[in-house]
Design a protein around this motif. Structure first.
Motif, PDB file in Angstrom:
ATOM      1  N   THR A  33      -6.972  -1.713  -5.281  1.00 36.66           N
ATOM      2  CA  THR A  33      -7.255  -1.191  -3.950  1.00 36.66           C
ATOM      3  C   THR A  33      -7.577  -2.356  -3.019  1.00 36.66           C
ATOM      4  O   THR A  33      -8.070  -3.393  -3.455  1.00 36.66           O
ATOM      5  CB  THR A  33      -8.449  -0.215  -3.956  1.00 36.66           C
ATOM      6  OG1 THR A  33      -9.607  -0.895  -4.430  1.00 36.66           O
ATOM      7  CG2 THR A  33      -8.164   1.003  -4.816  1.00 36.66           C
ATOM      8  N   GLU A  60      -2.747   7.075   5.171  1.00 36.94           N
ATOM      9  CA  GLU A  60      -2.880   5.769   4.531  1.00 36.94           C
ATOM     10  C   GLU A  60      -3.683   5.881   3.245  1.00 36.94           C
ATOM     11  O   GLU A  60      -4.516   6.768   3.088  1.00 36.94           O
ATOM     12  CB  GLU A  60      -3.578   4.785   5.472  1.00 36.94           C
ATOM     13  CG  GLU A  60      -2.767   4.430   6.677  1.00 36.94           C
ATOM     14  CD  GLU A  60      -3.441   3.392   7.559  1.00 36.94           C
ATOM     15  OE1 GLU A  60      -4.625   3.045   7.318  1.00 36.94           O
ATOM     16  OE2 GLU A  60      -2.773   2.912   8.478  1.00 36.94           O
ATOM     17  N   SER A  61      -3.436   4.942   2.358  1.00 39.46           N
ATOM     18  CA  SER A  61      -4.182   4.856   1.111  1.00 39.46           C
ATOM     19  C   SER A  61      -4.539   3.396   0.864  1.00 39.46           C
ATOM     20  O   SER A  61      -3.752   2.499   1.193  1.00 39.46           O
ATOM     21  CB  SER A  61      -3.336   5.378  -0.049  1.00 39.46           C
ATOM     22  OG  SER A  61      -3.957   5.089  -1.280  1.00 39.46           O
ATOM     23  N   ASP A  62      -5.683   3.161   0.260  1.00 36.54           N
ATOM     24  CA  ASP A  62      -6.048   1.788  -0.075  1.00 36.54           C
ATOM     25  C   ASP A  62      -5.476   1.356  -1.429  1.00 36.54           C
ATOM     26  O   ASP A  62      -5.640   0.218  -1.845  1.00 36.54           O
ATOM     27  CB  ASP A  62      -7.567   1.592  -0.042  1.00 36.54           C
ATOM     28  CG  ASP A  62      -8.309   2.434  -1.064  1.00 36.54           C
ATOM     29  OD1 ASP A  62      -7.693   3.292  -1.719  1.00 36.54           O
ATOM     30  OD2 ASP A  62      -9.531   2.224  -1.189  1.00 36.54           O
ATOM     31  N   HIS A  63      -4.755   2.245  -2.117  1.00 34.77           N
ATOM     32  CA  HIS A  63      -4.133   1.920  -3.404  1.00 34.77           C
ATOM     33  C   HIS A  63      -2.821   1.161  -3.198  1.00 34.77           C
ATOM     34  O   HIS A  63      -2.105   1.400  -2.226  1.00 34.77           O
ATOM     35  CB  HIS A  63      -3.869   3.184  -4.216  1.00 34.77           C
ATOM     36  CG  HIS A  63      -5.109   3.762  -4.794  1.00 34.77           C
ATOM     37  ND1 HIS A  63      -5.994   4.502  -4.051  1.00 34.77           N
ATOM     38  CD2 HIS A  63      -5.625   3.693  -6.037  1.00 34.77           C
ATOM     39  CE1 HIS A  63      -6.996   4.878  -4.814  1.00 34.77           C
ATOM     40  NE2 HIS A  63      -6.803   4.397  -6.020  1.00 34.77           N
ATOM     41  N   HIS A 116       0.820  -1.216   0.000  1.00 29.70           N
ATOM     42  CA  HIS A 116       0.000   0.000   0.000  1.00 29.70           C
ATOM     43  C   HIS A 116       0.852   1.262   0.000  1.00 29.70           C
ATOM     44  O   HIS A 116       1.946   1.296   0.543  1.00 29.70           O
ATOM     45  CB  HIS A 116      -0.930   0.008   1.214  1.00 29.70           C
ATOM     46  CG  HIS A 116      -2.081  -0.905   1.036  1.00 29.70           C
ATOM     47  ND1 HIS A 116      -2.045  -2.226   1.379  1.00 29.70           N
ATOM     48  CD2 HIS A 116      -3.300  -0.682   0.502  1.00 29.70           C
ATOM     49  CE1 HIS A 116      -3.199  -2.789   1.085  1.00 29.70           C
ATOM     50  NE2 HIS A 116      -3.985  -1.874   0.548  1.00 29.70           N
ATOM     51  N   TRP A 117       0.255   2.289  -0.597  1.00 27.78           N
ATOM     52  CA  TRP A 117       0.856   3.607  -0.549  1.00 27.78           C
ATOM     53  C   TRP A 117       0.634   4.230   0.815  1.00 27.78           C
ATOM     54  O   TRP A 117      -0.367   4.005   1.478  1.00 27.78           O
ATOM     55  CB  TRP A 117       0.179   4.538  -1.541  1.00 27.78           C
ATOM     56  CG  TRP A 117       0.634   4.464  -2.952  1.00 27.78           C
ATOM     57  CD1 TRP A 117       1.824   4.015  -3.437  1.00 27.78           C
ATOM     58  CD2 TRP A 117      -0.111   4.896  -4.086  1.00 27.78           C
ATOM     59  NE1 TRP A 117       1.857   4.133  -4.790  1.00 27.78           N
ATOM     60  CE2 TRP A 117       0.681   4.675  -5.218  1.00 27.78           C
ATOM     61  CE3 TRP A 117      -1.371   5.448  -4.246  1.00 27.78           C
ATOM     62  CZ2 TRP A 117       0.262   4.995  -6.504  1.00 27.78           C
ATOM     63  CZ3 TRP A 117      -1.795   5.765  -5.517  1.00 27.78           C
ATOM     64  CH2 TRP A 117      -0.987   5.538  -6.632  1.00 27.78           C
ATOM     65  N   LYS A 118       1.580   5.056   1.200  1.00 34.33           N
ATOM     66  CA  LYS A 118       1.396   6.098   2.205  1.00 34.33           C
ATOM     67  C   LYS A 118       1.593   7.383   1.418  1.00 34.33           C
ATOM     68  O   LYS A 118       2.614   7.576   0.764  1.00 34.33           O
ATOM     69  CB  LYS A 118       2.455   6.013   3.318  1.00 34.33           C
ATOM     70  CG  LYS A 118       2.142   5.055   4.424  1.00 34.33           C
ATOM     71  CD  LYS A 118       1.197   5.702   5.429  1.00 34.33           C
ATOM     72  CE  LYS A 118       0.994   4.853   6.644  1.00 34.33           C
ATOM     73  NZ  LYS A 118       1.828   5.198   7.761  1.00 34.33           N
ATOM     74  N   TRP A 119       0.582   8.239   1.417  1.00 31.96           N
ATOM     75  CA  TRP A 119       0.641   9.487   0.663  1.00 31.96           C
ATOM     76  C   TRP A 119       1.227  10.591   1.522  1.00 31.96           C
ATOM     77  O   TRP A 119       0.752  10.876   2.613  1.00 31.96           O
ATOM     78  CB  TRP A 119      -0.743   9.885   0.194  1.00 31.96           C
ATOM     79  CG  TRP A 119      -1.222   9.089  -0.980  1.00 31.96           C
ATOM     80  CD1 TRP A 119      -0.513   8.203  -1.733  1.00 31.96           C
ATOM     81  CD2 TRP A 119      -2.521   9.117  -1.529  1.00 31.96           C
ATOM     82  NE1 TRP A 119      -1.302   7.677  -2.711  1.00 31.96           N
ATOM     83  CE2 TRP A 119      -2.549   8.224  -2.615  1.00 31.96           C
ATOM     84  CE3 TRP A 119      -3.682   9.806  -1.217  1.00 31.96           C
ATOM     85  CZ2 TRP A 119      -3.674   8.007  -3.391  1.00 31.96           C
ATOM     86  CZ3 TRP A 119      -4.812   9.587  -1.986  1.00 31.96           C
ATOM     87  CH2 TRP A 119      -4.797   8.702  -3.063  1.00 31.96           C
TER      88      TRP A 119
END
Length: 172
Positions: free
Chosen positions: A137, A93-96, A67-70
């Motif tokens: 996602t 947090e990101s679900d991508h 997962h990404w952390k933006w």
């Protein structure tokens, strides 16, 4: 194809037609504003995560989605001084996801985030839990690693990026 991004088209072409790429065991595509960060002291590198995947008693995963952390500029107007880590201390947090894919089990990619795997191949998240759905996602999990995505820079940096375009200027 006018509605397909040049990045996705080039990536899919590389995966499907460049035989040299198939000589590698794993493929992990990250953009220039993304960095993979291992998070577990027992798996402090991508090599150690791959070793863990090769030893998984539940079956070897064909793909590991991280997962990404933006990270953003906190709505800065001008580019600030300092290193990337100094300029962007906060994240959410990101679900991508972006996915580390085992090439022998990969047919192609839906986009640069999600591989199309051979039937029956296992895709897992960063905790090595099976992901049933093949989407870009999923519920965030950061056990063994994350992708730091430094996407929201200052307004002026964003403007330069927009003026640069998507790489398709003059085509079509």
């Amino acid at each position: 194809q006018p509605n397909v991004s040049p990045q996705k088209k080039a990536f899919r072409h590389a995966v499907e037609f460049l035989g040299e790429l198939r000589q590698y065991e794993w493929l992990f595509v990250l953009d220039a504003d993304e960095y993979f960060v291992p998070l577990n002291t027992s798996t402090a590198s991508i090599d150690e995560i791959i070793n863990l995947a090769n030893e998984d008693s539940n079956g070897k995963p064909a793909a590991i989605s991280f997962h990404w952390k933006w990270f953003g500029s906190n709505n800065a107007y001008e580019r600030e001084k300092g290193t990337l880590l100094e300029r962007f201390p906060h994240s959410h947090e990101s679900d991508h996801v972006k996915t580390l894919a085992r090439m022998q089990d990969t047919v192609s990619f839906y986009d640069i985030h999600m591989p199309i795997l051979l039937n029956g191949r296992l895709r897992v998240n960063a905790a090595f839990e099976e992901l049933k759905e093949h989407r870009a996602t999923a519920t965030p999990n950061y056990k063994f690693g994350q992708i730091n995505h430094y996407w929201n820079k200052s307004f002026k940096e964003y403007l330069v990026k927009k003026l640069r375009g998507r790489g398709a200027i003059g085509l079509g």
